[in-house]
Write a protein that holds these residues in place. Sequence first.
Motif, mmCIF file in Angstrom:
data_model
loop_
_atom_site.group_PDB
_atom_site.id
_atom_site.type_symbol
_atom_site.label_atom_id
_atom_site.label_comp_id
_atom_site.label_asym_id
_atom_site.label_seq_id
_atom_site.Cartn_x
_atom_site.Cartn_y
_atom_site.Cartn_z
ATOM 1 N N THR A 85 10.162 -7.894 26.736
ATOM 2 C CA THR A 85 11.498 -8.492 26.764
ATOM 3 C C THR A 85 11.838 -8.995 25.363
ATOM 4 O O THR A 85 11.070 -9.751 24.766
ATOM 5 C CB THR A 85 11.552 -9.660 27.766
ATOM 6 O OG1 THR A 85 11.253 -9.158 29.080
ATOM 7 C CG2 THR A 85 12.926 -10.301 27.773
ATOM 8 N N VAL A 86 12.985 -8.577 24.837
ATOM 9 C CA VAL A 86 13.367 -8.871 23.462
ATOM 10 C C VAL A 86 14.519 -9.877 23.448
ATOM 11 O O VAL A 86 15.524 -9.693 24.144
ATOM 12 C CB VAL A 86 13.789 -7.584 22.722
ATOM 13 C CG1 VAL A 86 14.133 -7.895 21.268
ATOM 14 C CG2 VAL A 86 12.678 -6.539 22.801
ATOM 15 N N GLU A 87 14.361 -10.927 22.658
ATOM 16 C CA GLU A 87 15.406 -11.947 22.550
ATOM 17 C C GLU A 87 16.544 -11.468 21.634
ATOM 18 O O GLU A 87 16.313 -10.789 20.636
ATOM 19 C CB GLU A 87 14.823 -13.240 21.972
ATOM 20 C CG GLU A 87 13.755 -13.900 22.834
ATOM 21 C CD GLU A 87 14.314 -14.514 24.107
ATOM 22 O OE1 GLU A 87 15.552 -14.720 24.161
ATOM 23 O OE2 GLU A 87 13.533 -14.778 25.030
ATOM 24 N N GLY A 88 17.770 -11.829 22.008
ATOM 25 C CA GLY A 88 18.918 -11.586 21.142
ATOM 26 C C GLY A 88 19.430 -10.160 21.116
ATOM 27 O O GLY A 88 20.286 -9.825 20.289
ATOM 28 N N VAL A 89 18.922 -9.317 21.978
ATOM 29 C CA VAL A 89 19.350 -7.915 22.042
ATOM 30 C C VAL A 89 19.658 -7.572 23.498
ATOM 31 O O VAL A 89 18.853 -7.880 24.377
ATOM 32 C CB VAL A 89 18.256 -6.965 21.505
ATOM 33 C CG1 VAL A 89 18.735 -5.519 21.564
ATOM 34 C CG2 VAL A 89 17.874 -7.332 20.088
ATOM 35 N N PRO A 90 20.795 -6.954 23.781
ATOM 36 C CA PRO A 90 21.111 -6.625 25.172
ATOM 37 C C PRO A 90 20.290 -5.449 25.687
ATOM 38 O O PRO A 90 19.848 -4.588 24.919
ATOM 39 C CB PRO A 90 22.593 -6.252 25.117
ATOM 40 C CG PRO A 90 22.787 -5.725 23.729
ATOM 41 C CD PRO A 90 21.884 -6.554 22.857
ATOM 42 N N THR A 91 20.086 -5.405 26.970
ATOM 43 C CA THR A 91 19.450 -4.255 27.611
ATOM 44 C C THR A 91 20.339 -3.025 27.439
ATOM 45 O O THR A 91 21.565 -3.119 27.417
ATOM 46 C CB THR A 91 19.234 -4.557 29.102
ATOM 47 O OG1 THR A 91 18.337 -5.664 29.211
ATOM 48 C CG2 THR A 91 18.663 -3.366 29.841
ATOM 49 N N GLY A 92 19.706 -1.857 27.310
ATOM 50 C CA GLY A 92 20.454 -0.619 27.140
ATOM 51 C C GLY A 92 21.387 -0.324 28.303
ATOM 52 O O GLY A 92 21.139 -0.736 29.444
#
Length: 297
Positions: A85-92
């Motif tokens: 899970t990556v912070e600050g980036v929306p899911t594709g």
Amino acid sequence: MEIAVVGSMNMDMIVHADRIPRKGETIAGGGIEYQPGGKGANQAVAMAKLGASVTMYGCTGNDAVGKELIDHMSSCGVNTEKIQTVEGVPTGQAVITVGEGDNTIVIIAGANDCVSIAYAEANRESILKADIIVLQNEIPEETVEYVIRMCHKCNKKIIWNPAPARTLDRELLDMITYMTPNEHEAGVIWGEKAESMDDLLMHYPEKLVVTRGEKGVSVNLKEEGIITIPAMKVDVKDTTGAGDTLNGAFCVGLSKNMSEKEALRFANAAAGLSVQKYGAQSGMPALADVERVLEEA
């Protein structure tokens, strides 16, 4: 056998219409829905529904959509422990228009661009525990190449679905076990260098598998030459995810030690069942359904 999928996860926004609009045209839609998607996730779910042991490697954003995608894959039987899970980036996301039994797709990569070489390296040991490694082109190109080289060094079976299509390093083609483009993707990859699809298949026996929509799937077998396994004759409702279903089922067939021909018959049956329902992952069949179709054939 264990299967590892290194790839993308998207939330699909599906717009239904009587037909796909032409360039510059506005038409009325018949409805809209949201379905889990992404080529990597689609193929992993297809495998899990067919009884395979599969682990998904990829990234989502730290948002409700990402959580929903992970929960859904887990409920289908996919091992999701390695998803980051990556912070600050929306899911594709993907915007899909469905009409007249066909579709168009626009992809917004989002967190899929975070499936980096560093991420692959961090999961090296886990990925290399798998017997079959599956890749597509919805994550960064350098990561796909890195994983192919990493797995080739360890003599792993590698299946590469080169979609969306882009030019490729021919050296990578020698490293993989199978490449599975559709006809359009094959045209983009090889351009005008091949006079026909048969020419390409002749150059890559038992490596190149070309999906051909309603025609079926073609491969060059050393003992039989070029064969095309015809697609099932069905009432097509939605082709979204059909190619991913075929790819996933082909990998499952290989994991069950089927021959290439047997695995492709198995995959064709799975794809034929998938297009009779709406949605990519929701339309994917269970193992019993595919076995029943093959028994009736």
